[in-house]
Design an enzyme around this catalytic site. Sequence first.
Site, mmCIF file in Angstrom:
data_model
loop_
_atom_site.group_PDB
_atom_site.id
_atom_site.type_symbol
_atom_site.label_atom_id
_atom_site.label_comp_id
_atom_site.label_asym_id
_atom_site.label_seq_id
_atom_site.Cartn_x
_atom_site.Cartn_y
_atom_site.Cartn_z
ATOM 1 N N GLU A 103 1.020 -100.804 -40.306
ATOM 2 C CA GLU A 103 2.100 -99.645 -39.852
ATOM 3 C C GLU A 103 1.104 -98.594 -39.282
ATOM 4 O O GLU A 103 1.486 -97.891 -38.396
ATOM 5 C CB GLU A 103 2.605 -98.859 -41.330
ATOM 6 C CG GLU A 103 3.602 -97.711 -41.349
ATOM 7 C CD GLU A 103 2.882 -96.357 -40.900
ATOM 8 O OE1 GLU A 103 3.568 -95.465 -40.723
ATOM 9 O OE2 GLU A 103 1.869 -96.182 -41.175
ATOM 10 N N GLU A 104 -0.075 -98.645 -39.178
ATOM 11 C CA GLU A 104 -1.087 -97.749 -39.056
ATOM 12 C C GLU A 104 -1.543 -97.864 -37.380
ATOM 13 O O GLU A 104 -2.455 -97.369 -37.006
ATOM 14 C CB GLU A 104 -2.274 -97.686 -39.812
ATOM 15 C CG GLU A 104 -1.810 -97.262 -41.355
ATOM 16 C CD GLU A 104 -1.604 -95.518 -41.462
ATOM 17 O OE1 GLU A 104 -1.510 -95.021 -40.377
ATOM 18 O OE2 GLU A 104 -1.274 -94.992 -42.680
ATOM 19 N N HIS A 146 4.190 -99.365 -46.887
ATOM 20 C CA HIS A 146 3.238 -100.203 -45.864
ATOM 21 C C HIS A 146 2.115 -100.311 -46.914
ATOM 22 O O HIS A 146 1.408 -99.550 -47.727
ATOM 23 C CB HIS A 146 2.746 -99.446 -44.557
ATOM 24 C CG HIS A 146 2.005 -98.211 -44.624
ATOM 25 N ND1 HIS A 146 0.743 -97.961 -44.734
ATOM 26 C CD2 HIS A 146 2.635 -96.961 -44.489
ATOM 27 C CE1 HIS A 146 0.540 -96.825 -44.595
ATOM 28 N NE2 HIS A 146 1.788 -96.142 -44.339
ATOM 29 N N ASP A 156 -1.993 -92.283 -48.440
ATOM 30 C CA ASP A 156 -1.190 -92.964 -47.000
ATOM 31 C C ASP A 156 -1.357 -94.687 -47.345
ATOM 32 O O ASP A 156 -2.387 -94.934 -46.728
ATOM 33 C CB ASP A 156 -1.592 -92.499 -45.996
ATOM 34 C CG ASP A 156 -0.650 -92.723 -44.764
ATOM 35 O OD1 ASP A 156 0.345 -93.413 -45.213
ATOM 36 O OD2 ASP A 156 -1.064 -92.519 -43.463
ATOM 37 N N ASP A 185 -1.148 -101.424 -45.310
ATOM 38 C CA ASP A 185 -2.432 -101.161 -44.671
ATOM 39 C C ASP A 185 -2.870 -99.743 -44.470
ATOM 40 O O ASP A 185 -2.119 -98.500 -44.970
ATOM 41 C CB ASP A 185 -2.444 -101.584 -43.227
ATOM 42 C CG ASP A 185 -1.335 -100.965 -42.498
ATOM 43 O OD1 ASP A 185 -0.243 -100.529 -43.001
ATOM 44 O OD2 ASP A 185 -1.390 -100.501 -41.096
ATOM 45 N N HIS A 217 -5.332 -89.888 -43.868
ATOM 46 C CA HIS A 217 -6.360 -90.158 -42.940
ATOM 47 C C HIS A 217 -7.496 -89.394 -43.122
ATOM 48 O O HIS A 217 -8.422 -89.613 -42.253
ATOM 49 C CB HIS A 217 -5.898 -90.003 -41.385
ATOM 50 C CG HIS A 217 -4.458 -90.939 -41.256
ATOM 51 N ND1 HIS A 217 -4.034 -91.220 -39.829
ATOM 52 C CD2 HIS A 217 -3.655 -91.704 -41.908
ATOM 53 C CE1 HIS A 217 -2.847 -91.985 -40.293
ATOM 54 N NE2 HIS A 217 -2.958 -92.408 -41.208
#
Length: 358
Positions: free
Chosen positions: A130-131, A70, A100, A72, A333
């Site tokens: 995705e997030e 992903h 990530d 994003d 994150h």
Amino acid sequence: MPTLDLTVSALELTRAICDIPSVSDDETTLADAIHAAISAYAHLHVERDGDTIIARTRLGRAQRVAIAGHIDTVPINANLPTRDMEIDGEAYLWGRGTVDMKAGVAVQLKLAAELVAPRVDLTWIWYDHEEVDSDRNALTRLVETRPDLFQADFAILGEPSNGHVEGGCNGTLRAVVRTRGVRAHSARSWIGENAIHKAAPILARLAEYRTRDLEVDGLVYREGLNAVGIRGGIAGNVIPDLCEVEVNYRFAPKRSGEEAAAHVRDVFAGFDVEIVDVAPGARPGLDAPLAQEFLAAVGAEPRPKYGWTDVARFSQLGVPAVNYGPGDPHLAHHDEERVPVAQIEDVERGLRAWLTAP
């Protein structure tokens, strides 16, 4: 529009991708750059669906592998642009998205551009959203509108795994557990019933809950049940008549979504429980021949994936899938998100070795 040079090192490509902000809902600029860069390679059939870019080889190989990542990230918090750093003699690239999962995407883009004749046909997927909630994830849409993209014998997600192979993933469930009372003026609280006070047994059950370890196909997954939010209260002088405790259950992939929901309802028996979201996990799938070949090629000892990832989508379609990417999942994150340079190089080397093996 920013441009990407896919001939640079995977480290420099990671830096370039991370320095193009792509918080969920704002992926278009990065998607444009990826689309323009990968479209220059004649050995790939390139398509775009929204902010998702798909690149496929059409070599007529007997087997096809899907490799996805992903594009994003979660919101930036003063952690861009990227910068180099060193900790205890080890080199890192620091910044939002390095773990990530833009380092994984960078490795994938570089290999997609360079591998003209891999040992299997490849479907590369770089996708958006995705997030955020699962129903907004681009793969949710593509499973329904483009199921052909998921036709593969094996799949690899570039989610951070410290450069190890993580098989399958835990499932995840969110539920809201409610208590109700009667509103009253706080000066005459005995007239009402305090819904927040009634939530105390909910919190007690959570505090007393013990995590469980369950073995699935040779890997041990750890389950957990936790409060992740609590809402209640009307005003500073009003006894609240409603309290909601949001809980998250991470459950081993041997359990179905229905079994997970039944377990949560059992834990909170006597309370109003609403299941608001559930995504079953994925079994490891490491007994598949391609998975065994992959493990041997990258020299990795498989581990369980505790978090939920999109390997579950492939697993539900009957495609064995694993997570394999640079970066420590614990730093995903995190404001101090950073990826070891050596892991970027190791993952590139491992994938390249497997995809070019005779």
